[in-house]
Scaffold this active site. Structure first.
Site, PDB file in Angstrom:
ATOM      1  CG  ASP A 153      -1.733  -1.265   1.366  1.00 19.12           C
ATOM      2  OD1 ASP A 153      -2.117  -1.849   0.344  1.00 19.12           O
ATOM      3  OD2 ASP A 153      -1.956  -1.694   2.520  1.00 19.12           O
ATOM      4  CD  GLU A 199      -8.999  -2.036  -1.822  1.00 24.54           C
ATOM      5  OE1 GLU A 199      -9.180  -2.094  -0.609  1.00 24.54           O
ATOM      6  OE2 GLU A 199      -8.671  -3.031  -2.500  1.00 24.54           O
TER       7      GLU A 199
END
Length: 540
Positions: free
Chosen positions: A15, A196
């Protein structure tokens, strides 16, 4: 020409959020249940990277005791504005079920989003400000008009609603550090689903929204959309994904997705993104989700594409035209001579490390205090480092005299509470012995006797991993010959892909030291050193 060797951040580093401040480039990555929270790496040339900080170090910032596996700190976002760094992150407290008897049920999850600030990446970060709890993956966008906006995905817990309800935006007041006004849904996502990881940029009069879609597995992707106004409507990139491995389950880089953009001083644009490296023929990624980077180009039509316009991850892109900036070598030698835990190591969940280990109780040794069972979500005495190579050897010297079967300490290869391989010393019927405890999602936890009677005194423990083969060994302190234990263990079990339905698996394999005392007496184990040697040969 110098090339970048992807992934640039090896082992569990997912991420990525990337930001440039003059000549310095920083990447923040998720740490989930591992403490301290968030890793920030630093580079000046995109080739050489060093760990610069783990900013969430105090109980007031982060307390993950009780958080399920793969919860805790998700998808931090690092930005810079008004002369300081801004870090937003999610602290996940519950993952929840998504099906009931095979049908879609309510998916009750707790996602708390926080903001901390600091004038230096390696400084003392502020106590957190709670922003919202409406979903995960928060990110800040600092507009050129002086206003800032918080984006995050919106979680819909209601049965049959799809859970991923799109991207919302709400203004953040920079003075009070509080959200103001109402949140607005700005992007519902595409047919790939699982929208997302939002990041927003402004270029050429357009707001460009970058999101992750397709789930964090083999179909992961980076998707873009743009609008003339921040609130939309957003038109989706005409090519589909900007970057994806397209479901490929082998090759050097798979599972590519969840990206963020940075522009260098020369005007070139680079995409940092997560990826996985599957074992050949196994479709398993024991090193977890790692971080890669490659150049991208804005086209004449105003859309972003990879250099080859193929949306493919590049395992060896050319390095930017920056002066090489290698960091001084400072590899840890495996000893415990200093006052602090070496930076290679982390522990699980608790913001009170003194309750599980000490470097002062026996100078020159790491003392672990026997705590709860291995895999506990509360007080677990386990310190470990990321597996960064497909081939590695890890060794330690253990001084430990357990009183009975409820006390154990040793060397562990760990993914989470359902997946680990643990070589440990314990005592049964008055005899000190060596055992291997194995946990696999489907088989549960088993214990196999490895050495029925150990000699008194210190012993060395070793694990060797070669791709999907794991072997343990031991020897008495001072002996020359290693005693290789017979079971050949499948190391690929320690990966995201081996799991039970409904369980989150977002981290990666670690190797380290552990100690338990489920009698509650707190019997300690001392470790003289912990050495990790990984292979950087091609393909490893």
């Amino acid at each position: 020409m110098t090339h970048i060797r992807n992934p640039i951040l090896r082992g569990f580093n997912p991420d990525p959020s990337i930001v440039r401040v003059e000549g310095d480039i920083y990447i923040a990555t998720s740490t989930f249940e591992w403490f301290p929270g968030v890793q920030i790496h630093h580079s000046r040339d995109l080739v050489h990277w060093r760990l610069a900080a783990r900013p969430l170090t105090r109980a007031s910032q982060l307390d993950m005791r009780g958080a399920p596996d793969s919860c805790g700190v998700w998808a931090p976002d690092l930005s810079h504005a008004d002369g300081k760094f801004w870090l937003v992150y999610t602290d996940v407290k519950r993952y929840g079920r998504t099906t009931v008897n095979g049908a879609a049920g309510a998916s009750l999850r707790d996602f708390h989003n926080y903001l901390v600030v600091c004038d230096r990446v390696d400084g003392t970060w502020s106590d957190p400000v709670h922003l919202n709890s409406s979903g995960f993956d928060p990110a800040l966008f600092h507009d050129d008009d002086g206003r800032s906006w918080l984006l995050n995905m919106l979680w819909d817990h209601r049965p049959g609603r799809g859970r991923f309800a799109g991207i919302v935006a709400q203004e953040l007041d920079r003075e009070s550090l509080r959200l103001v006004g109402e949140r607005r849904l700005i992007f519902a996502g595409t047919e790939r689903g699982f929208t997302e990881g939002p990041h927003l940029y402004k270029r050429g009069g357009w707001y460009h929204l970058l999101v992750a879609e397709g789930g964090t597995g083999w179909d992961h992707a980076v998707v873009m959309a743009r609008s003339r106004t921040l609130f939309g409507p957003y038109e989706v990139h005409p090519d589909g994904a900007v970057l994806t491995s397209g479901g490929r389950r082998e090759g050097p880089l798979a599972r590519a997705g969840h990206g963020d953009l940075v522009e260098l001083a020369d005007g070139t644009t680079w995409l940092a993104y997560l990826c996985g490296r599957p074992l050949a023929g196994r479709e398993r990624c024991p090193l977890g989700r790692e971080t890669a980077i490659q150049p991208v180009r804005w086209g004449a039509d105003g859309w972003l594409r990879t250099i080859a316009a193929d949306a493919e991850p590049d395992s060896a892109p050319p390095a930017p035209g920056l002066e090489p900036a290698p960091w001084p070598l400072s590899a840890w030698d495996g000893s415990f001579g200093g006052p602090d835990l070496p930076v290679d190591l982390q522990w699980l969940r608790t913001p009170e490390p003194a309750s599980i280990f000490s470097l002062e109780a026996r100078p020159g040794w790491l003392r672990l205090f026997g705590r709860e069972t291995i895999g506990s979500h509360f007080s677990q005495a386990l310190v470990a480092r990321r597996q960064e190579h497909f081939r590695y050897t890890a060794t330690t010297l253990l001084d430990y005299d357990p009183a009975h079967f409820q006390q154990a300490a040793g060397l562990v290869c760990y993914y989470n509470g359902t997946k680990f391989q643990y070589l440990h010393v314990t005592r049964e019927d008055g005899v000190r012995r060596l055992q291997i405890m194995s946990a696999q999602p489907e088989e549960g936890c088993t214990i196999e006797l490895a050495v029925p009677r150990l000699p008194d005194g210190e012993i060395e423990l070793r694990v060797e991993v070669d791709h999907d083969i794991l072997r343990f060994a031991w020897r008495a302190g001072g002996a020359e010959q290693w005693q290789i234990l017979p079971p050949v263990i499948d190391a690929s079990i320690l990966s995201d892909e081996v799991t039970l339905p409904g369980l989150p698996n977002f981290t990666g394999a670690f190797v380290g030291l552990a100690c338990q005392d489920v009698s509650g007496a707190g019997r300690a184990a001392d470790f003289a050193w912990f050495r990790y040697e990984g292979s950087d040969t091609p393909g490893s």
